[in-house]
Design an enzyme around this catalytic site. Structure first.
Site, PDB file in Angstrom:
ATOM      1  CE1 TYR A 130     -55.170  84.682  55.122  1.00  0.00           C
ATOM      2  CE2 TYR A 130     -56.065  86.665  54.121  1.00  0.00           C
ATOM      3  CZ  TYR A 130     -55.095  86.042  54.867  1.00  0.00           C
ATOM      4  OH  TYR A 130     -54.052  86.766  55.380  1.00  0.00           O
ATOM      5  CE  LYS A 173     -54.686  86.567  59.397  1.00  0.00           C
ATOM      6  NZ  LYS A 173     -53.447  86.194  60.122  1.00  0.00           N
TER       7      LYS A 173
END
Length: 294
Positions: A77, A81
């Site tokens: 994640y 990002k």
């Protein structure tokens, strides 16, 4: 102005390829569409997790955009990002078909709380199962500065307005900004207790086990996950990255956003806490009833 949709995953439940498809490629497609349609401004909602903490758990207290911090992003994640954020910042100054120049920048909110937050609900459910006692997952001294969702939204509005001013657009284009507010600096666990305490919840005094032992257990759970992968999908609720994040002092100021595009929190800490607790109170009965049936 365009803002990219994203997948949020702090426990590793979503396949990394899917995270990349949505968080990175999805952002890329939006940027390409904006360029084709002469959209001049693009604000990207990033995350504090692109900044860290690192695997050593090195702390940052009241950091800012110029804080030097060694961070090797390993969690999918966080990586996706950061990759998406870089795509957005690199497009700043791109010449559109209309001959206008595109202005882009990224906002990095702290841990976002408020009405609708699924993390609050999960912790509340754990507390209900534990007879009204919240499980402590972070040490008291591991202070962070959560930000209320309404203030994050307000920061986006002010940033969008700033983009219409050529001088401000030239100043902020291609940059990222940390977004926090005046929420007290406490640990993740103690913060969740603050908003749930009025509803009768207590909290464990300390971690169930010493942090080094908990980190060792997360490594064992990771090994079990890898072993079971060919047969069944198993996702531990806690992993090494999340445990380090919960137990690392990590806070940043909003001074640069205040200076460059006039951001100051719209909602006070007292209002944000009241709104959040009132919402939790409204959903508490149905969660208690639901858990009784399982």
């Amino acid at each position: 102005m365009k803002c990219a949709l994203k997948l949020i995953d702090v426990i590793g439940a979503i396949d990394e390829r899917e995270l990349k498809e949505v968080n990175v490629k999805g952002t890329q497609f939006l940027l390409e569409a904006c360029i084709q349609e002469n959209v001049k401004s693009f604000i990207y909602t990033s995350s504090i997790e692109v900044a860290g903490p690192n695997t050593r758990g090195d702390p940052v207290i009241n950091g800012n955009e110029d804080t030097v911090y060694s961070c090797s992003l390993k969690f999918p994640y966080s990586k996706t990002k950061f990759q998406a954020e870089q795509l957005v910042l690199q497009v700043n100054g791109e010449v559109l078909r209309s001959q206008d120049k595109m202005v882009t920048y990224a906002l990095r909110p702290m841990y976002i709380y408020g009405e609708g937050c699924k993390f609050h609900l999960g912790l509340m459910d754990d507390g209900i199962r534990n007879r009204g006692i919240l499980l402590r997952r972070s040490k008291k001294e591991s202070v962070v500065n959560p930000v209320y969702v309404g203030n994050v939204a307000w920061a986006h509005i002010l940033a969008a307005k700033a983009m219409r001013d050529p001088k401000k657009a030239a100043l902020i284009g291609g940059r990222f900004y940390f977004i926090s507010d005046d929420t007290p600096h406490v640990s993740y666990s103690d913060f969740n207790h603050v908003v749930l305490k009025p509803l009768g919840f207590g909290i464990q005094e300390r971690l169930a086990l010493p942090l080094p032992l908990l980190l060792f257990l997360t490594l064992l759970l990771k090994m079990v996950q890898v072993f079971l992968k060919p047969f069944v999908k198993y996702t531990p609720r806690m992993n090494c990255q999340l445990l380090i994040m919960l137990n690392t002092p990590f806070s940043f100021t909003y001074e640069k956003a205040q200076r460059d595009f006039g951001y100051t929190p719209k909602y006070s800490w007292e209002d944000a806490r009241t709104i959040t607790t009132t919402w939790l109170e409204s959903v508490l009965p149905q969660h208690r009833a639901l858990l009784k049936t399982h």
